[in-house]
Design a protein around this motif. Structure first.
Motif, mmCIF file in Angstrom:
data_model
loop_
_atom_site.group_PDB
_atom_site.id
_atom_site.type_symbol
_atom_site.label_atom_id
_atom_site.label_comp_id
_atom_site.label_asym_id
_atom_site.label_seq_id
_atom_site.Cartn_x
_atom_site.Cartn_y
_atom_site.Cartn_z
ATOM 1 N N LEU A 1 -39.586 -12.226 1.914
ATOM 2 C CA LEU A 1 -39.456 -12.709 3.606
ATOM 3 C C LEU A 1 -39.659 -11.599 3.689
ATOM 4 N N PRO A 2 -38.240 -9.998 2.627
ATOM 5 C CA PRO A 2 -38.469 -9.334 3.480
ATOM 6 C C PRO A 2 -40.017 -8.170 3.778
ATOM 7 N N SER A 3 -41.068 -8.904 3.118
ATOM 8 C CA SER A 3 -42.671 -8.261 3.495
ATOM 9 C C SER A 3 -42.955 -8.328 4.761
ATOM 10 N N LEU A 4 -42.350 -8.798 5.392
ATOM 11 C CA LEU A 4 -42.868 -8.608 6.712
ATOM 12 C C LEU A 4 -43.272 -7.250 7.365
ATOM 13 N N LYS A 5 -44.315 -7.594 8.011
ATOM 14 C CA LYS A 5 -44.409 -6.353 8.917
ATOM 15 C C LYS A 5 -44.628 -6.898 10.679
ATOM 16 N N VAL A 6 -44.323 -5.996 11.492
ATOM 17 C CA VAL A 6 -44.850 -5.720 12.719
ATOM 18 C C VAL A 6 -46.169 -5.243 12.699
ATOM 19 N N VAL A 7 -47.360 -6.114 13.573
ATOM 20 C CA VAL A 7 -48.367 -5.521 14.104
ATOM 21 C C VAL A 7 -48.617 -4.830 15.072
ATOM 22 N N ASP A 8 -48.055 -5.571 15.821
ATOM 23 C CA ASP A 8 -48.176 -5.107 17.727
ATOM 24 C C ASP A 8 -46.787 -5.687 18.451
ATOM 25 N N GLY A 9 -47.367 -5.498 19.557
ATOM 26 C CA GLY A 9 -45.730 -5.936 20.188
ATOM 27 C C GLY A 9 -46.399 -5.713 22.451
ATOM 28 N N LYS A 10 -45.537 -5.833 22.317
ATOM 29 C CA LYS A 10 -45.054 -5.682 23.834
ATOM 30 C C LYS A 10 -44.385 -6.242 24.769
ATOM 31 N N LEU A 11 -43.492 -5.387 25.669
ATOM 32 C CA LEU A 11 -42.186 -5.619 25.668
ATOM 33 C C LEU A 11 -42.735 -5.619 27.429
#
Length: 247
Positions: free
Chosen positions: A93-103
């Motif tokens: 699970l720690p291999s997860l990556k954030v590809v994009d986001g919006k806030l």
């Protein structure tokens, strides 16, 4: 496959058992994000800073050890099947990556696109129902592999003021997810009929997308429910000004 994504998010279900410090200090490697145009970049950088600590867990953020993650039980219900998974061990699970986001601070909205390159799960199970054209009722052990898993999360909250302190309350969390490839295997699905069991595993994997579509609606609801509960715990612990102070 979708099962991998559900397990990924369902680690939240055991967060309440983690030993959490009583003070409200954020971990030292978390940077306070100012409420400005750079806030999203700051949030994404904080997620990346957390990654080296995910294997052992982050109690202050209510995150347990993630590699492996042990889950006692998980229910999956589709239109034609019911599966109860027990003693799950989830790896990588720690291999997860954030590809994009919006806030969006004006509407208190957050959107994230996550990717998990690969997850491997082991479990015991009890299952009954119908897969494609085959009726089954069995129990035993199994595993799943999932690769290139994409998870889209859209969430909204609203401010709540009490005793001079403003926190955020979750309005909704919507989840869409898709695994590019996956493999599913269980032993003893048809009791002692090994040949039929092998044929069924092969049939499931040859029709991976159809099987995935069968179980995805209830899995999506489960993911959203668990994220909502854990997000609520975190947002009640830290005020909005603590998480995102003004300039």
């Amino acid at each position: 496959m979708k099962l991998n994504i559900l397990i990924f998010v369902c680690f939240m279900a055991i967060c309440s058992s983690a030993e959490v410090p009583t003070d409200n200090k954020l971990p030292p490697y978390i940077k306070i994000c100012k409420r400005n145009s750079e806030a999203l970049k700051c949030v994404l950088e904080n997620i990346e800073r957390c990654r080296p600590y995910l294997a052992k867990g982050i109690p202050r953020l209510l995150i347990p050890a993630l590699d492996p993650l042990n889950l006692p039980e998980l229910d999956i219900v589709g239109n034609n099947l019911r599966i109860k998974l027990k003693n799950l061990k989830v790896h990588n699970l720690p291999s997860l990556k954030v590809v994009d986001g919006k806030l969006e601070f004006e509407d208190f909205k957050l959107a994230l696109k996550l990717n998990i390159p690969h997850i491997y799960n082991e479990f015991e199970y009890e299952a009954e129902g119908k897969i494609l054209v085959l009726n089954f009722h069995g129990n035993g052990s199994g595993y799943t592999n999932g690769s290139d898993i994409n998870l889209d999360i859209d969430a909204k909250a609203h401010p709540v003021s009490k005793d001079g302190r403003t926190t955020l309350a979750v309005d909704y969390v919507n989840v869409k997810y898709k695994a590019t490839t996956g493999k599913f295997h269980v032993d003893n699905l048809f009791r002692d009929q090994k040949e039929l069991n092998d044929q069924t595993n092969r049939l499931i994997n040859e029709n991976f997308r159809e099987f995935e579509d069968e179980i995805s609606p209830d899995i999506g609801k489960s993911i959203s429910s668990v994220i909502t509960r854990i997000a609520t715990n975190i947002l009640e612990k830290y005020s909005f000004d603590e998480l995102f102070p003004l300039e």
